[in-house]
Design an enzyme around this catalytic site. Structure first.
Site, short mmCIF file in Angstrom:
data_model
loop_
_atom_site.label_atom_id
_atom_site.label_comp_id
_atom_site.label_asym_id
_atom_site.label_seq_id
_atom_site.Cartn_x
_atom_site.Cartn_y
_atom_site.Cartn_z
CD GLN A 91 31.66 50.94 -79.96
OE1 GLN A 91 31.08 50.56 -80.97
NE2 GLN A 91 31.10 50.81 -78.77
CG ASP A 97 27.13 45.74 -84.18
OD1 ASP A 97 26.98 46.69 -83.40
OD2 ASP A 97 26.76 45.79 -85.38
CG ASN A 130 20.82 42.30 -77.75
OD1 ASN A 130 21.29 43.39 -77.47
ND2 ASN A 130 20.64 41.36 -76.85
CB SER A 189 31.04 45.60 -73.01
OG SER A 189 30.24 44.80 -73.85
CE LYS A 199 30.47 47.69 -84.10
NZ LYS A 199 29.60 48.17 -83.01
#
Ligand code: NDP
Ligand code: 2IT
Length: 448
Positions: free
Chosen positions: A114, A169, A243, A380, A129
């Site tokens: 990330q 997630d 998703n 985001s 995370k």
């Protein structure tokens, strides 16, 4: 491929010793180090500033008990995690995974990835995370709510809109984010943008739901264009049916491709006529059912138990969008043998290192996760901006920004790869471009 630079080889040994029993984290660090060999050679100033040693050690690791009571009145205990990995360029930012396979090594590999992904978006977000080994599958809404409330009761002590901003997630969607947001607000008595992926009635951004899957396709479109190809009339295989997979299917279809397969952790469906996405959305988003139910409505499609066979379906482009290490060397060889020329990653680290070797050996185009799936976290970041200014932007506005961010990400990967003598190696490009921005910030901020 093996790591050769002595300094990085030694450092990797230290990382291995310090993080025993965490193979996914070691895998992610090894890949990044291999890409960074030329950087370590060209930038002794970053070595001297201890950037490499510091970037592989999380700034903070939080592990906590998550007790909750199930529908039978029985106490259940899960383990919660939040890894605040790197805040050099912004508040920690990254999703929360709820899946029984979650343990420290999974959250650390995701948090590490990330850092570079968020850097590539060009937005000011650090890497983090979290998650839990809680399995939302088969649980009632009440059980999920009680779990989320208990999880947030501890997590709320560590996060905040300028500190650490979690999101969704695997296993964490709009329902879970809603319950967590409600509990945060209740305990802290603050209505702030502390989570992203919120519902549209309480600060969520339009196009966040679609963002990761759409972003994967915008990135793929750029990559294909740069190599004289396009989605038009191509056959696409996508793994997963969550998703990311759903909205990748939607956008790939809009861009002229035919998506013929989707999966879940039990098996995959193959529909030669092209996936009926409205049905998949109904089964997965509304009814939370298994993908095999698809063939009840479309008996001409075929369902096969088990996941790995999906890569034997003939296609031009493969988009793995389920989970880590879902595509191994055998899968990669099967894809290549059937003429697949591009693999672009929607999931985080879906290809094993051996599969990646096959892509390069066979001359396939390869789009690495930290670049290709950055659209979710990018939107985001846009949700955070909207929350800060207490405004909401239109779908077209957010989607337009997403598209230009993905275009820029591809450009950064392409240019960094060229600059470091590895033209066409977008994995190296992504790792180098993502790293350099964070590294400069870490150096400038001193030894912290
Ligand atoms: P979802 O929970 O919505 O869907 C996950 C899908 O992957 C499901 O079809 C699930 O099947 C399958 N899956 C999960 N675990 C496994 C497993 N161990 N083996 C086989 N299949 C599995 O998650 P997302 O779509 O959000 O996430 C998919 C991937 O994309 C993950 O790697 C995630 O980290 C990554 N990602 C997500 C982003 C986001 O914004 N949501 C952003 C960037 C990356 P089943 O239902 O059977 O479990
Ligand atoms: O892996 C990822 O980038 C995500 N799960 C999204 C993170 C976010 O903060 O939106």
């Amino acid at each position: 491929m093996a790591l050769k630079n002595k300094y990085l080889v030694d450092l990797l040994e230290t990382v291995k010793k310090r993080n025993q029993g965490e193979p996914e984290f070691i895998q992610a660090v090894t890949e990044v180090f291999m890409s960074l060999e030329p950087v370590a050679e060209k930038r002794p100033d970053l070595v001297e500033a201890g950037v490499f040693e510091r970037i592989v050690e999380p700034e903070r690791q939080i592990i906590f008990r998550v007790p909750w009571v199930d529908d039978n009145g029985v106490t259940q205990v899960n383990r919660g995690f939040r890894i605040e990995f790197n805040s050099a360029i912004g508040p920690y930012k990254g999703g929360l995974r709820l899946h029984p396979s979650v343990y420290l090594g999974i959250i650390k590999f995701l948090g590490f990835e990330q850092i570079f992904k968020n850097s590539l978006t060009t937005l000011p977000m650090g890497g983090g995370k979290g998650g839990s080994d809680f399995d939302p599958k088969g649980k009632s809404d009440g059980e999920v709510m009680r779990f989320c409330q208990s999880f947030m009761t501890e997590l709320c002590k560590h996060i905040g809109p300028d500190t650490d901003v979690p999101a969704g997630d695997i296993g964490t969607g709009a329902r879970e984010i809603g319950y967590m947001f409600g509990q945060y607000k209740r305990i802290r008595n603050e209505f702030t943008g502390v989570l992203t992926g919120k519902g549209l009635t309480f600060g969520g951004s339009l196009a966040r739901t679609e963002a990761t899957g759409y972003g994967v396709c915008y990135f793929t479109d750029e990559l294909l264009k740069a190599n004289g190809k396009s989605f038009k009339d191509k056959t696409v295989v996508i793994s997963g049916s969550g998703n990311v997979a759903i909205y990748a299917t939607q956008k790939a279809t809009e861009l002229g491709a035919k998506v013929v397969a989707l999966s879940d952790s039990n098996g995959y469906i193959y529909d030669e006529n092209g996936i009926d996405l409205a049905l998949v959305k109904q089964l997965k988003e509304v009814e939370r059912k298994r993908i095999k139910e698809y063939v009840n409505v479309h008996p001409e499609a075929k369902y096969t138990e088990g996941c790995s066979g999906i890569w034997t379906i003939p296609c031009d482009i493969a988009l793995p969008c389920a989970t880590q290490n879902e595509l191994d060397a055998e899968g990669a060889k099967a894809l290549a043998a059937n003429g697949c020329f591009a693999v672009i990653e929607g999931a985080n680290m879906p290809s094993t290192p051996e599969a990646i070797d096959v892509y390069f050996e066979k001359g396939m185009l390869y789009g690495p996760a930290k670049a290709a799936n950055a659209g979710g976290v990018a939107v985001s970041g846009l949700e955070m901006s909207q929350n800060s200014e207490r405004l909401s932007w239109t779908f077209e506005d957010v989607d337009g920004r997403l598209k230009s961010i993905m275009k820029e990400i591809f450009k950064s990967c392409d240019e960094a790869a060229k600059e470091y003598g590895m033209e066409g190696n977008y994995m190296a490009g992504a790792n180098i471009a993502g790293f350099l921005k964070v590294a400069e910030a870490m150096k400038a901020q001193g030894c912290v």
